[in-house]
Scaffold this active site. Structure first.
Site, short mmCIF file in Angstrom:
data_model
loop_
_atom_site.label_atom_id
_atom_site.label_comp_id
_atom_site.label_asym_id
_atom_site.label_seq_id
_atom_site.Cartn_x
_atom_site.Cartn_y
_atom_site.Cartn_z
N SER A 177 52.34 28.44 75.78
CA SER A 177 50.94 28.63 76.15
C SER A 177 50.14 29.02 74.91
CB SER A 177 50.82 29.74 77.19
OG SER A 177 49.49 30.14 77.40
N TYR B 43 52.88 38.37 79.96
CA TYR B 43 52.86 36.91 79.87
C TYR B 43 52.85 36.45 78.41
CZ TYR B 43 51.36 32.10 80.76
OH TYR B 43 51.28 30.72 80.81
#
Length: 237
Positions: free
Chosen positions: A142, A155
């Site tokens: 990501s 995350y």
């Protein structure tokens, strides 16, 4: 450019979003599709959509965070399809909240799914690729793996780890003609990133955009690969 027809593909997180669109795109190229996801309902819907392309497919419900679950699922899928030529490590979860708000359980769930999930699935699939002396592994990280943002500490930590894992694994297995690539997309509009919100495809990147990119990258001759790719929305403002 190489053909993907007849290659065996395993996609994690295949029940929806990026996993589902990637399965559809690779099925359209003539690949045999193995699907893995925790949720059986969405998984079966993906399998139904893949079947429309007329290619063999198989699915297994498993939690990538559970090593025993993964080993059994991959064994079952390989019995039906054969060993895999391509692995798309897509499964992942997120937890939002300031650092002091996230519990140890939140951290464990994110790291076990987003990092150890890739470890478990790759360790189950990699021996078959090494035996063939060729293969492709695509890990989906990501933008949060390149730059931490407030409220995404767990995350971001997991996605930074995915980049390091992929880099080290790439150096190990390139000698076996196995290509390891890592994608670091900015926001992709899915049920996880924008739950319950009206879709805005003119504004945000869509799952099918990543699928299209992966198909193109996989078609490169085996002697060449794209190690990392940062895909961004053009104008998400």
């Amino acid at each position: 450019m190489q053909s993907l027809a007849g290659k065996n593909v395993l996609i994690t997180g295949a029940g929806r979003g990026i996993g589902r669109e990637t399965a559809k795109a690779l099925a359209a190229e003539g690949c045999r599709i193995g699907l893995l996801s925790r949720s059986e309902g969405p998984l079966h819907e993906t399998e139904r959509l893949v079947a429309e392309a007329g290619v063999p497919s198989a699915s297994a419900a498993a939690d990538v965070a559970d090593e025993a679950d993964v080993k059994e699922a991959v064994r079952k899928l390989e019995e039906e399809l054969g060993s895999f030529d391509i692995l798309i490590n897509n499964a992942g979860i997120g937890r939002k909240g300031d650092f002091m708000e996230l519990s140890a359980d939140d951290w464990q769930k994110v790291l076990q799914t987003n990092v150890m999930g890739i470890v478990h699935v790759t360790q189950a699939v990699l021996p078959g690729m090494q035996k063939k002396q060729r293969g492709d592994i695509i890990n989906i990280s990501s933008m949060s793996g390149l730059k931490g943002t407030r409220g995404s500490s767990a995350y971001s930590a997991s996605k930074f780890a995915v980049i390091g894992l992929g880099e080290a694994l790439m150096q190990e297995v390139r000698h076996d003609n196995i290509r390891v690539s890592t994608l670091t997309p900015s926001l992709v509009e899915t049920d996880m990133t924008r739950p319950g919100e009206e879709r805005q495809p003119d504004k945000f990147m869509q799952p099918e955009d990543l699928a299209e990119y992966m198909v193109a990258a996989l078609k490169l001759e085996q002697r060449t690969f794209i190690k990392t790719a940062a895909l961004w929305g053009t104008n998400p403002f």
